[in-house]
Design a protein around this motif. Structure first.
Motif, PDB file in Angstrom:
ATOM      1  N   ASP A 107      -0.054  -2.898   4.070  1.00  0.00           N
ATOM      2  CA  ASP A 107      -1.311  -3.007   3.342  1.00  0.00           C
ATOM      3  C   ASP A 107      -1.465  -1.903   2.311  1.00  0.00           C
ATOM      4  OD1 ASP A 107      -2.124  -5.297   4.630  1.00  0.00           O
ATOM      5  OD2 ASP A 107      -3.183  -4.212   6.218  1.00  0.00           O
ATOM      6  N   ASN A 108      -0.960  -0.706   2.628  1.00  0.00           N
ATOM      7  CA  ASN A 108      -1.075   0.413   1.701  1.00  0.00           C
ATOM      8  C   ASN A 108       0.286   1.097   1.574  1.00  0.00           C
ATOM      9  OD1 ASN A 108      -1.605   2.820   0.304  1.00  0.00           O
ATOM     10  ND2 ASN A 108      -3.688   2.952   1.136  1.00  0.00           N
ATOM     11  N   PRO A 109       0.949   0.992   0.426  1.00  0.00           N
ATOM     12  CA  PRO A 109       2.282   1.571   0.256  1.00  0.00           C
ATOM     13  C   PRO A 109       2.317   3.087   0.446  1.00  0.00           C
ATOM     14  CG  PRO A 109       1.763   0.072  -1.546  1.00  0.00           C
ATOM     15  CD  PRO A 109       0.511   0.276  -0.787  1.00  0.00           C
ATOM     16  N   LEU A 110       1.177   3.754   0.315  1.00  0.00           N
ATOM     17  CA  LEU A 110       1.168   5.201   0.488  1.00  0.00           C
ATOM     18  C   LEU A 110       1.546   5.602   1.913  1.00  0.00           C
ATOM     19  CD1 LEU A 110      -1.872   6.499  -1.592  1.00  0.00           C
ATOM     20  CD2 LEU A 110       0.559   6.462  -2.177  1.00  0.00           C
ATOM     21  N   ARG A 111       1.316   4.726   2.877  1.00  0.00           N
ATOM     22  CA  ARG A 111       1.731   5.023   4.248  1.00  0.00           C
ATOM     23  C   ARG A 111       3.256   5.110   4.331  1.00  0.00           C
ATOM     24  NH1 ARG A 111       0.591   7.186   7.220  1.00  0.00           N
ATOM     25  NH2 ARG A 111       0.330   6.173   9.233  1.00  0.00           N
ATOM     26  N   VAL A 112       3.960   4.261   3.569  1.00  0.00           N
ATOM     27  CA  VAL A 112       5.418   4.360   3.508  1.00  0.00           C
ATOM     28  C   VAL A 112       5.831   5.639   2.793  1.00  0.00           C
ATOM     29  CG1 VAL A 112       7.533   3.297   2.628  1.00  0.00           C
ATOM     30  CG2 VAL A 112       5.702   1.852   3.565  1.00  0.00           C
ATOM     31  N   ALA A 113       5.178   5.925   1.663  1.00  0.00           N
ATOM     32  CA  ALA A 113       5.498   7.133   0.902  1.00  0.00           C
ATOM     33  C   ALA A 113       5.329   8.383   1.764  1.00  0.00           C
ATOM     34  CB  ALA A 113       4.611   7.224  -0.338  1.00  0.00           C
ATOM     35  N   GLU A 114       4.262   8.431   2.528  1.00  0.00           N
ATOM     36  CA  GLU A 114       4.006   9.590   3.385  1.00  0.00           C
ATOM     37  C   GLU A 114       5.044   9.707   4.495  1.00  0.00           C
ATOM     38  OE1 GLU A 114      -0.885   9.804   3.078  1.00  0.00           O
ATOM     39  OE2 GLU A 114       0.075   8.509   4.568  1.00  0.00           O
ATOM     40  N   SER A 115       5.321   8.600   5.177  1.00  0.00           N
ATOM     41  CA  SER A 115       6.265   8.641   6.299  1.00  0.00           C
ATOM     42  C   SER A 115       7.659   9.060   5.859  1.00  0.00           C
ATOM     43  CB  SER A 115       6.326   7.267   6.982  1.00  0.00           C
ATOM     44  OG  SER A 115       5.098   6.934   7.578  1.00  0.00           O
ATOM     45  N   VAL A 116       8.135   8.470   4.767  1.00  0.00           N
ATOM     46  CA  VAL A 116       9.485   8.788   4.293  1.00  0.00           C
ATOM     47  C   VAL A 116       9.546  10.222   3.784  1.00  0.00           C
ATOM     48  CG1 VAL A 116      11.275   8.184   2.622  1.00  0.00           C
ATOM     49  CG2 VAL A 116      10.013   6.378   3.807  1.00  0.00           C
ATOM     50  N   GLU A 151       6.156  -9.772  -6.513  1.00  0.00           N
ATOM     51  CA  GLU A 151       5.363  -8.906  -7.388  1.00  0.00           C
ATOM     52  C   GLU A 151       4.687  -7.807  -6.583  1.00  0.00           C
ATOM     53  OE1 GLU A 151       1.217 -11.400  -7.874  1.00  0.00           O
ATOM     54  OE2 GLU A 151       2.930 -12.039  -9.109  1.00  0.00           O
ATOM     55  N   ARG A 152       4.332  -8.094  -5.351  1.00  0.00           N
ATOM     56  CA  ARG A 152       3.759  -7.077  -4.481  1.00  0.00           C
ATOM     57  C   ARG A 152       4.801  -5.999  -4.150  1.00  0.00           C
ATOM     58  NH1 ARG A 152      -0.742  -6.903  -0.938  1.00  0.00           N
ATOM     59  NH2 ARG A 152      -0.364  -5.685   0.955  1.00  0.00           N
ATOM     60  N   PHE A 153       6.034  -6.438  -3.928  1.00  0.00           N
ATOM     61  CA  PHE A 153       7.126  -5.497  -3.655  1.00  0.00           C
ATOM     62  C   PHE A 153       7.288  -4.511  -4.795  1.00  0.00           C
ATOM     63  CE2 PHE A 153      11.482  -4.156  -4.306  1.00  0.00           C
ATOM     64  CZ  PHE A 153      11.888  -3.715  -3.050  1.00  0.00           C
ATOM     65  N   TRP A 154       7.385  -5.021  -6.025  1.00  0.00           N
ATOM     66  CA  TRP A 154       7.676  -4.127  -7.140  1.00  0.00           C
ATOM     67  C   TRP A 154       6.481  -3.250  -7.500  1.00  0.00           C
ATOM     68  CZ3 TRP A 154      12.200  -2.583  -7.905  1.00  0.00           C
ATOM     69  CH2 TRP A 154      13.293  -3.428  -7.655  1.00  0.00           C
ATOM     70  N   GLU A 155       5.270  -3.739  -7.293  1.00  0.00           N
ATOM     71  CA  GLU A 155       4.128  -2.853  -7.521  1.00  0.00           C
ATOM     72  C   GLU A 155       4.110  -1.737  -6.479  1.00  0.00           C
ATOM     73  OE1 GLU A 155      -0.728  -2.734  -7.630  1.00  0.00           O
ATOM     74  OE2 GLU A 155       0.253  -4.667  -8.039  1.00  0.00           O
ATOM     75  N   ALA A 156       4.393  -2.083  -5.217  1.00  0.00           N
ATOM     76  CA  ALA A 156       4.452  -1.062  -4.175  1.00  0.00           C
ATOM     77  C   ALA A 156       5.560  -0.061  -4.465  1.00  0.00           C
ATOM     78  CB  ALA A 156       4.664  -1.712  -2.816  1.00  0.00           C
ATOM     79  N   PRO A 180      -7.888   5.029  -5.612  1.00  0.00           N
ATOM     80  CA  PRO A 180      -8.448   6.024  -6.540  1.00  0.00           C
ATOM     81  C   PRO A 180      -7.787   7.399  -6.444  1.00  0.00           C
ATOM     82  CG  PRO A 180      -9.963   5.602  -4.735  1.00  0.00           C
ATOM     83  CD  PRO A 180      -8.879   4.598  -4.604  1.00  0.00           C
ATOM     84  N   TYR A 181      -7.258   7.743  -5.256  1.00  0.00           N
ATOM     85  CA  TYR A 181      -6.641   9.061  -5.097  1.00  0.00           C
ATOM     86  C   TYR A 181      -5.229   8.904  -4.530  1.00  0.00           C
ATOM     87  CZ  TYR A 181     -11.406  10.699  -5.682  1.00  0.00           C
ATOM     88  OH  TYR A 181     -12.666  10.930  -6.178  1.00  0.00           O
ATOM     89  N   VAL A 182      -4.249   9.035  -5.401  1.00  0.00           N
ATOM     90  CA  VAL A 182      -2.853   9.031  -4.976  1.00  0.00           C
ATOM     91  C   VAL A 182      -2.399  10.486  -5.000  1.00  0.00           C
ATOM     92  CG1 VAL A 182      -0.520   8.216  -5.456  1.00  0.00           C
ATOM     93  CG2 VAL A 182      -2.498   6.731  -5.939  1.00  0.00           C
ATOM     94  N   ASN A 183      -2.234  11.070  -3.811  1.00  0.00           N
ATOM     95  CA  ASN A 183      -2.011  12.508  -3.723  1.00  0.00           C
ATOM     96  C   ASN A 183      -1.340  12.838  -2.387  1.00  0.00           C
ATOM     97  OD1 ASN A 183      -2.261  15.199  -4.638  1.00  0.00           O
ATOM     98  ND2 ASN A 183      -4.157  15.488  -3.466  1.00  0.00           N
ATOM     99  N   PRO A 184      -0.175  12.213  -2.096  1.00  0.00           N
ATOM    100  CA  PRO A 184       0.405  12.351  -0.756  1.00  0.00           C
ATOM    101  C   PRO A 184       0.902  13.768  -0.461  1.00  0.00           C
ATOM    102  CG  PRO A 184       1.936  11.224  -2.209  1.00  0.00           C
ATOM    103  CD  PRO A 184       0.656  11.362  -2.969  1.00  0.00           C
ATOM    104  N   TRP A 185       0.573  14.221   0.729  1.00  0.00           N
ATOM    105  CA  TRP A 185       1.124  15.439   1.293  1.00  0.00           C
ATOM    106  C   TRP A 185       1.870  15.038   2.567  1.00  0.00           C
ATOM    107  CZ3 TRP A 185      -0.495  20.831   0.353  1.00  0.00           C
ATOM    108  CH2 TRP A 185      -1.284  20.974  -0.798  1.00  0.00           C
ATOM    109  N   PRO A 186       3.133  15.417   2.757  1.00  0.00           N
ATOM    110  CA  PRO A 186       3.954  16.236   1.864  1.00  0.00           C
ATOM    111  C   PRO A 186       4.598  15.390   0.769  1.00  0.00           C
ATOM    112  CG  PRO A 186       5.248  15.631   3.762  1.00  0.00           C
ATOM    113  CD  PRO A 186       3.876  15.046   3.981  1.00  0.00           C
ATOM    114  N   ARG A 187       5.270  16.098  -0.141  1.00  0.00           N
ATOM    115  CA  ARG A 187       6.145  15.429  -1.103  1.00  0.00           C
ATOM    116  C   ARG A 187       7.567  15.557  -0.586  1.00  0.00           C
ATOM    117  NH1 ARG A 187       4.329  17.444  -7.035  1.00  0.00           N
ATOM    118  NH2 ARG A 187       5.752  15.785  -7.635  1.00  0.00           N
TER     119      ARG A 187
END
Length: 406
Positions: A107-116, A151-156, A180-187
């Protein structure tokens, strides 16, 4: 012997093999009742599978891989990041490939970004981040819309890459995600981000996009002839984008088993290879290809390819078919090395992903024996003297900026 080299990645599918015979099943996915799952047995199996990944480091494999699948006995890894975290904690040098997170199903790609990113930092920069759309079956299991998955894949994908590489916070307003706030910790530790791989089974769009971004493309469970067709598509697309792909941009996932003699190799692995293809991959078409999952062009290409090369459904393949078409590689170390040379010399591939090493209902002792013999007698034939893994030789990770600029 081949003048080219290969990198070797261990890959255990982590199946739950104790299910009814294939003839009693409609499908091993989606509808197979979880009453067949015994968590006590699952506990033992998971820990055996993790032991195999740790063994891969001790034996000098270049990497080890996990992946994501849902509601099935073929591969019980609904959260690959959990499994990767265990491997990271028990190893110190081997590269860990997550091949991969199924982006349209989150539902939210940021969860993948954060985990990885967490895994990359904890591991000291050893993560390879594969991204996949997920198989058609997943769209039934998780009630996702297959018609919008590409299209959902490539936007994510674009959101995650930007979140890893750019300073936050920034806002993202897309068709499928409004954040509205894309600011994942950690990078992530690796810059600009962990290498990205794209596994697939022959989708024209996936191959073209992989070539455009110079991502390593991994062909999964396909005959040698069809793998060549897809590699040719990748090379054609790469030429349009102005470059010639390196061998490390072409990977193949082919189950592999070696033993002291050819007869012993077949005897020890036949039933397990057949479990994988006839039971683990028993999937009706209405689960495998939900409406909208493939574009018209990809569907036509798949149908034409199956007709041209006489490709059967997985469940219809005999053991001899699997051998003849090189869905699997089985034999002595010398025989398997000769077959691998066809991938390096004729197809120009540079990465062997051995889903090989743990297949179907194969017991742990066979897995360990196979991994050890393969590491000792096959891998040295595709490496410089000393048989050191890429991470010990300082070879860049496939898909990293260093590898692409080498």
């Amino acid at each position: 012997m081949s003048t080219r080299s290969l990198q070797f990645f261990h890959f255990g599918l982590m199946p739950y093999p104790h299910i009814p015979p294939a003839e009693e099943l409609t499908s091993t996915w989606v509808t197979l009742s979880n009453r067949h799952y015994d968590p006590e047995l699952g506990h033992r199996l998971y820990n055996e599978y993790l032991d195999h990944a740790v063994l891969a480091e001790r034996l000098g494999y270049d990497g080890t891989c996990v992946n994501e699948h849902h509601q099935n006995a073929y591969g019980t890894m609904p959260d690959p990041n959990v499994m990767a975290s265990h491997i990271v904690a028990r190893t110190s040098k081997i590269r860990v490939g997550i091949v991969g997170n199924a982006l349209p199903l989150h539902d939210n790609p940021l969860r993948v970004a954060e985990s990885v990113a967490m895994l990359d930092v904890i591991s000291g920069g050893r993560i390879i981040s594969g991204f996949v759309r997920g198989t058609g079956m997943e769209y039934h299991s998780l009630r996702a819309n297959p018609a919008t998955s590409r299209e959902r894949f490539w936007e994510a994908h674009d959101l995650i890459v930007k979140a890893w590489a750019d300073d936050g916070p920034f806002d993202w307003q897309g068709k499928h995600f409004d954040i509205p706030y894309v600011n994942p910790w950690p990078r992530p530790l690796q810059k600009p981000h962990p290498p990205i791989w794209l596994p697939g089974q022959g989708s024209f769009e996936t191959i073209r996009e992989a070539a455009k971004r110079r991502y390593p493309f991994m062909m999964v469970f396909a005959p040698l002839s069809f793998t060549k067709v897809n590699y040719d598509m990748y090379r054609k697309a790469a030429a349009e984008f102005g470059y010639e792909p390196a061998p490390e941009q072409l990977a193949f996932c082919v189950p592999t088993y070696v033993a002291e003699t050819e007869a012993k190799a077949h005897e020890e692995t036949r039933e397990h290879m057949m479990w994988l293809f006839s039971r683990g991959l028993k999937i009706p078409d209405y689960h495998w290809l939900p409406p909208g999952y493939l574009s018209g062009q990809s569907l036509r290409g798949m149908i034409a390819g199956k007709r041209k090369f006489g490709i059967k459904d997985h469940v219809d393949l005999t053991y001899q078919d699997l051998l003849d078409e090189q869905y699997i590689l089985v034999g002595t170390p010398a025989q398997v090395a000769e077959k691998l040379a066809a991938y390096t010399e004729d197809l120009g591939a540079g990465i062997h992903v051995g889903s090989s090493m743990q297949v179907g209902d194969m017991p742990s002792w066979k897995v360990e024996k196979n991994m050890t013999l393969f590491a000792e007698e096959v891998m040295p034939l595709f490496r410089p003297p000393g048989n050191q893994p890429a991470w010990a030789r300082g070879v860049p990770v496939p898909g990293s900026p260093e590898s692409l600029n080498a």
